[in-house]
Scaffold this active site. Sequence first.
Site, PDB file in Angstrom:
ATOM      1  N   ARG A  23     -24.734 -34.017  37.415  1.00  0.00           N
ATOM      2  CA  ARG A  23     -23.951 -34.092  38.662  1.00  0.00           C
ATOM      3  C   ARG A  23     -24.666 -34.849  39.777  1.00  0.00           C
ATOM      4  O   ARG A  23     -24.370 -34.628  40.958  1.00  0.00           O
ATOM      5  CB  ARG A  23     -23.542 -32.706  39.151  1.00  0.00           C
ATOM      6  CG  ARG A  23     -22.715 -31.929  38.118  1.00  0.00           C
ATOM      7  CD  ARG A  23     -22.056 -30.707  38.728  1.00  0.00           C
ATOM      8  NE  ARG A  23     -21.434 -29.898  37.692  1.00  0.00           N
ATOM      9  CZ  ARG A  23     -22.046 -28.889  37.058  1.00  0.00           C
ATOM     10  NH1 ARG A  23     -23.287 -28.564  37.378  1.00  0.00           N
ATOM     11  NH2 ARG A  23     -21.406 -28.216  36.132  1.00  0.00           N
TER      12      ARG A  23
ATOM     13  N   ASN B  37     -11.377 -57.457  51.025  1.00  0.00           N
ATOM     14  CA  ASN B  37     -10.654 -58.038  49.892  1.00  0.00           C
ATOM     15  C   ASN B  37     -10.017 -59.380  50.214  1.00  0.00           C
ATOM     16  O   ASN B  37      -9.155 -59.855  49.479  1.00  0.00           O
ATOM     17  CB  ASN B  37      -9.582 -57.065  49.398  1.00  0.00           C
ATOM     18  CG  ASN B  37     -10.208 -55.836  48.754  1.00  0.00           C
ATOM     19  OD1 ASN B  37     -11.251 -55.927  48.108  1.00  0.00           O
ATOM     20  ND2 ASN B  37      -9.574 -54.693  48.938  1.00  0.00           N
TER      21      ASN B  37
ATOM     22  N   HIS C  90      -9.015 -61.729  47.511  1.00  0.00           N
ATOM     23  CA  HIS C  90      -9.153 -61.023  46.236  1.00  0.00           C
ATOM     24  C   HIS C  90      -7.823 -60.784  45.538  1.00  0.00           C
ATOM     25  O   HIS C  90      -7.771 -60.752  44.316  1.00  0.00           O
ATOM     26  CB  HIS C  90      -9.889 -59.692  46.444  1.00  0.00           C
ATOM     27  CG  HIS C  90     -11.373 -59.851  46.596  1.00  0.00           C
ATOM     28  ND1 HIS C  90     -11.942 -60.589  47.609  1.00  0.00           N
ATOM     29  CD2 HIS C  90     -12.418 -59.383  45.850  1.00  0.00           C
ATOM     30  CE1 HIS C  90     -13.271 -60.552  47.497  1.00  0.00           C
ATOM     31  NE2 HIS C  90     -13.579 -59.827  46.448  1.00  0.00           N
TER      32      HIS C  90
ATOM     33  N   HIS D 178      -7.395 -62.305  42.159  1.00  0.00           N
ATOM     34  CA  HIS D 178      -7.168 -61.436  41.010  1.00  0.00           C
ATOM     35  C   HIS D 178      -6.131 -62.052  40.068  1.00  0.00           C
ATOM     36  O   HIS D 178      -6.284 -62.019  38.840  1.00  0.00           O
ATOM     37  CB  HIS D 178      -6.700 -60.062  41.503  1.00  0.00           C
ATOM     38  CG  HIS D 178      -6.348 -59.109  40.418  1.00  0.00           C
ATOM     39  ND1 HIS D 178      -7.286 -58.419  39.688  1.00  0.00           N
ATOM     40  CD2 HIS D 178      -5.142 -58.740  39.913  1.00  0.00           C
ATOM     41  CE1 HIS D 178      -6.683 -57.662  38.795  1.00  0.00           C
ATOM     42  NE2 HIS D 178      -5.379 -57.836  38.915  1.00  0.00           N
TER      43      HIS D 178
ATOM     44  N   ARG E 150     -11.616 -51.230  55.623  1.00  0.00           N
ATOM     45  CA  ARG E 150     -12.403 -51.686  54.479  1.00  0.00           C
ATOM     46  C   ARG E 150     -11.665 -52.720  53.642  1.00  0.00           C
ATOM     47  O   ARG E 150     -12.272 -53.595  53.022  1.00  0.00           O
ATOM     48  CB  ARG E 150     -12.781 -50.488  53.595  1.00  0.00           C
ATOM     49  CG  ARG E 150     -13.657 -50.873  52.414  1.00  0.00           C
ATOM     50  CD  ARG E 150     -14.193 -49.637  51.693  1.00  0.00           C
ATOM     51  NE  ARG E 150     -15.081 -50.047  50.605  1.00  0.00           N
ATOM     52  CZ  ARG E 150     -16.077 -49.305  50.132  1.00  0.00           C
ATOM     53  NH1 ARG E 150     -16.297 -48.121  50.625  1.00  0.00           N
ATOM     54  NH2 ARG E 150     -16.851 -49.742  49.170  1.00  0.00           N
TER      55      ARG E 150
ATOM     56  N   LYS F 131     -19.819 -48.014  45.771  1.00  0.00           N
ATOM     57  CA  LYS F 131     -18.852 -48.002  44.671  1.00  0.00           C
ATOM     58  C   LYS F 131     -19.559 -48.163  43.338  1.00  0.00           C
ATOM     59  O   LYS F 131     -20.331 -49.100  43.148  1.00  0.00           O
ATOM     60  CB  LYS F 131     -17.845 -49.140  44.831  1.00  0.00           C
ATOM     61  CG  LYS F 131     -16.809 -48.911  45.905  1.00  0.00           C
ATOM     62  CD  LYS F 131     -15.760 -50.012  45.817  1.00  0.00           C
ATOM     63  CE  LYS F 131     -14.628 -49.777  46.791  1.00  0.00           C
ATOM     64  NZ  LYS F 131     -13.580 -50.800  46.655  1.00  0.00           N
TER      65      LYS F 131
ATOM     66  N   HIS G 163     -15.549 -64.507  39.238  1.00  0.00           N
ATOM     67  CA  HIS G 163     -14.925 -63.764  40.328  1.00  0.00           C
ATOM     68  C   HIS G 163     -15.032 -64.533  41.655  1.00  0.00           C
ATOM     69  O   HIS G 163     -14.037 -64.712  42.363  1.00  0.00           O
ATOM     70  CB  HIS G 163     -15.599 -62.396  40.452  1.00  0.00           C
ATOM     71  CG  HIS G 163     -15.070 -61.538  41.562  1.00  0.00           C
ATOM     72  ND1 HIS G 163     -13.813 -60.984  41.539  1.00  0.00           N
ATOM     73  CD2 HIS G 163     -15.634 -61.165  42.734  1.00  0.00           C
ATOM     74  CE1 HIS G 163     -13.623 -60.296  42.654  1.00  0.00           C
ATOM     75  NE2 HIS G 163     -14.714 -60.393  43.405  1.00  0.00           N
TER      76      HIS G 163
ATOM     77  N   GLU H 198     -18.676 -65.053  48.412  1.00  0.00           N
ATOM     78  CA  GLU H 198     -18.586 -63.766  49.116  1.00  0.00           C
ATOM     79  C   GLU H 198     -19.313 -63.821  50.458  1.00  0.00           C
ATOM     80  O   GLU H 198     -18.919 -63.155  51.417  1.00  0.00           O
ATOM     81  CB  GLU H 198     -19.162 -62.635  48.252  1.00  0.00           C
ATOM     82  CG  GLU H 198     -18.439 -62.414  46.924  1.00  0.00           C
ATOM     83  CD  GLU H 198     -17.167 -61.561  47.047  1.00  0.00           C
ATOM     84  OE1 GLU H 198     -16.931 -60.940  48.104  1.00  0.00           O
ATOM     85  OE2 GLU H 198     -16.395 -61.532  46.067  1.00  0.00           O
TER      86      GLU H 198
ATOM     87  N   GLU I  61     -12.166 -46.296  51.875  1.00  0.00           N
ATOM     88  CA  GLU I  61     -11.193 -47.341  51.634  1.00  0.00           C
ATOM     89  C   GLU I  61      -9.755 -46.959  51.991  1.00  0.00           C
ATOM     90  O   GLU I  61      -8.878 -46.974  51.153  1.00  0.00           O
ATOM     91  CB  GLU I  61     -11.244 -47.772  50.162  1.00  0.00           C
ATOM     92  CG  GLU I  61     -10.448 -49.033  49.915  1.00  0.00           C
ATOM     93  CD  GLU I  61     -10.830 -49.664  48.570  1.00  0.00           C
ATOM     94  OE1 GLU I  61     -10.295 -50.722  48.284  1.00  0.00           O
ATOM     95  OE2 GLU I  61     -11.652 -49.089  47.853  1.00  0.00           O
TER      96      GLU I  61
ATOM     97  N   LYS J  45     -20.916 -55.958  55.937  1.00  0.00           N
ATOM     98  CA  LYS J  45     -20.242 -55.027  55.041  1.00  0.00           C
ATOM     99  C   LYS J  45     -20.472 -53.590  55.503  1.00  0.00           C
ATOM    100  O   LYS J  45     -19.559 -52.765  55.474  1.00  0.00           O
ATOM    101  CB  LYS J  45     -20.707 -55.204  53.590  1.00  0.00           C
ATOM    102  CG  LYS J  45     -19.939 -54.284  52.646  1.00  0.00           C
ATOM    103  CD  LYS J  45     -19.971 -54.681  51.202  1.00  0.00           C
ATOM    104  CE  LYS J  45     -19.092 -53.714  50.392  1.00  0.00           C
ATOM    105  NZ  LYS J  45     -19.190 -53.908  48.945  1.00  0.00           N
TER     106      LYS J  45
END
Lengths: 362, 362
Positions: free
Chosen positions: A122, A246, A249, A253, A242, A144, A266, A186, A238, A228
Site C-alpha cells: 500500500r 492537455n 493533446h 491523440h 489542470r 500520475k 507523442h 512539451e 484534474e 506544471k
Amino acid sequence: MTQRHEQVDIELGDRSYPILIGPGLLSDPSLLRSHVTARDVLVVTNETIASLYLPKLTTALDGKRVVSLALPDGEEFKTLDSYARILDALMDARMNRDAAVVALGGGVVGDMAGFAAASYQRGIDYVQVPTTLLAQVDSSVGGKTAVNHPKGKNMIGAFYQPRCVIADTSTLATLPDREYRAGIAEVVKYGLIYDPAFFDWLEANVEALLSRADAALIHAIRRSCEIKAEVVGVDEREQGLRAILNLGHTFGHAIETAMGYGNWLHGEAVAAGMVMAADMSSALGWLAAADRDRTVKLLTRFGLPTQSPRIGAAEGRQLMGMDKKVLDRKLRLVLLRRLGQADIVSDYPNEVLEATLKQHFG
Amino acid sequence: MTQRHEQVDIELGDRSYPILIGPGLLSDPSLLRSHVTARDVLVVTNETIASLYLPKLTTALDGKRVVSLALPDGEEFKTLDSYARILDALMDARMNRDAAVVALGGGVVGDMAGFAAASYQRGIDYVQVPTTLLAQVDSSVGGKTAVNHPKGKNMIGAFYQPRCVIADTSTLATLPDREYRAGIAEVVKYGLIYDPAFFDWLEANVEALLSRADAALIHAIRRSCEIKAEVVGVDEREQGLRAILNLGHTFGHAIETAMGYGNWLHGEAVAAGMVMAADMSSALGWLAAADRDRTVKLLTRFGLPTQSPRIGAAEGRQLMGMDKKVLDRKLRLVLLRRLGQADIVSDYPNEVLEATLKQHFG
C-alpha cells in the site's frame, strides 16, 4: 564531488518533494545519499537505459542494498504484466515497507514503477530518475502513475508523489534526436499555455537547446516543472485548470491513434495538435495571427511537425470523441485566449472546430 | 420503504463517509438512491453471494446502468488475476470516471473491488455492501484494499476510502455458523483493546448475538465501527496506535499459516491468539487473572477456540517472525495493559514470550 544543479520544490504539505536538475547528478554519491534515504532499493529500468546508466547509478548508491530489474523497452510493455514483474522483484528481494523503488528511464518506466511503488504494501518510497526530456518536464510533476489496459492507455494507476526527482541533464546526451525534439514540444507547450516570457526565451535559445547545452537545458526543465507545478498545485486531481496541460493533446491523440502508436511520437503529435489548437484559437479571434505564426515557426525551428497527416476529418473527430478526457459526450477543448494563456472551452461554435478538422485532417 | 437503521459517520475531511447499519438495507431503493450517486455501477460479488443477494441489490438500484461480475469465492482467488478481471469488466462496460464500483460480499470481494476502484482511471467511487460480520466490523473502516501476492497476503493494494458502507444485517442470516462466530471474535477484540463497557455489554448479550437478533447486531456493529474509527482516525497510515487492532493477530497468523490457510478461519485463529496475548499480559502482571478468565469464558460462550493447535513453539516463533508487521526484525506484540486497554510492546522479557509460546504451541 557535488555538481552544480538547480532545485524546484514541489509544495504538497507532507508530500512535498524536490526536483534536482543538472548534469551528472545520477552518478553523484553524496547527492544520492542525501535524497534516497531507504537502505533497500529496487531500481526499475529498461534494457536500453540499463546498459547506459545502471552501472553508474548502482555505483553511486554504494552502501545500500540495490537490486535492479530491466524491463523490455517500449510503450507496448507498459502493462499489468510488467507491473506484476516489478512486484515480483520486490517480493523476491524481500523488500519491506522501508524500501524504495527508483525509476531509471523515461515515462514508461516511471509510470509503471511509480504505480508499483504506490501499491506495494500500500505504498513505499518512490524516487524518479527520468532520462528523457519528456519525462523530466512532464512526469516529474503531477503524481500520475499508470499502466495501460489493452483497451485504453493509462487506465490503471494511482496518484502518487515521489520522494524526490533527479533530472540528470547528462542523460539527454544519449537521447535519439527525434525523441529529444519530441520532448521539446512539451516545453513549448508550457510557454504557450502559461508564460509568454518563457516562450520568448525559447525563441531566443533554439540553438542552445538543440545543442543540448546544460545551462539552457537546466532553465528549460526548471521553468517547465515550475509551470506544471503551479497549474497542478491548485488542482491536484484534474478537475479544472489542470486540463490546460492537455493543449494539443486531444487533436494529437487522434493523430497518434490513426497513425498507430509509435509511428508518430507523442510529442510530435502534440506539436501538430498545438498548431491545430492555435489555428482554431485564431479563427475564434482569440490568438493573434502573428502569435499563431510564431508558434508554427518555433516548432519548425525545433524540427517538429506542424501539419497533421491527412487522417480525414470524420475519422479524426471520432478518435477525438473517444478520448477519455471527454465529459458527458461534450468535447471540451484546450484553446489559447492569447499567447501564454490557455483556457478550457466547450461553448465554441461547432463550425469552427469542423473547419479546423477539415483544414488539418483533410 | 425505509428500514430502521443506524449510522456511523467516519470523519475524514473531504473523504468522510457514512456507515449505514440495519436490516434490509441492500434492498431499499430509496436508501440506495440517496447513497449511491453514480449512474453507472459495476457490482463485484462472488458466486455464492450472487445467488443470494445480487437480484435484490440490482432491483433496488433500478434506474441505474448496472453491470455485475461474480468472481469465484475464496481467499485463494484474491489475486492480481481477479483484480485484472474487475478492470476488464469496467473497460468492457465502458465505465468512465463517474462510475462506481459496488462490492457485494465479504472481505475478499471488498478488498479486491476496492483496489480496482482505487486504481481504475486512478480512482472512481467505491461503495461497500459487506455481507459478513467480519467485513461489517473490520473492512468498513480503515480504507485498506489489497490483493495477495503468491508470496504474501495483502502485499499489493491501496489506502482508499469508500463513499459509503451499507451493512445490511439481514445478510448475516445466511452466513454459515462457523463464519458468523469467527466474525464475533473481532467484535470481542474491540472490547478487549478499547472499551471495557462494550466487553460487559457483550457478556450480557451472548444469546441475542448468537441468535443474530437485529438490535444486538446493530449495536455490536455500530460500536465496533466506532472503536475502529477512533483508533484509525488518529493514525490513518498505520504507524502507531492502529497496530492495537492486531491484538491476537501475530499469534493467530502463526496458527493460520501452520494449519494452512482456510483450515482455521481468520477469526478463529485470532480468538486463540487473543487468549495467548491475554495469558502473556497476565504473566507480565498487567491483565488481572480474573479478566483473563472472563476473556476465555466469553470466547468459549461464542463457540470460539481458545486453545491453539500444537504447532510447536519453534515453528510458531518462526512464523510470527515472518509476519510483515515486524519492524527491523524486532517482534512488536499487542498486549493488554488491562481489560479494555491494549498497547504495542517490544520491551517485554523474552522468557515470558517463550513461556507463552511453549504453553500454547507446545
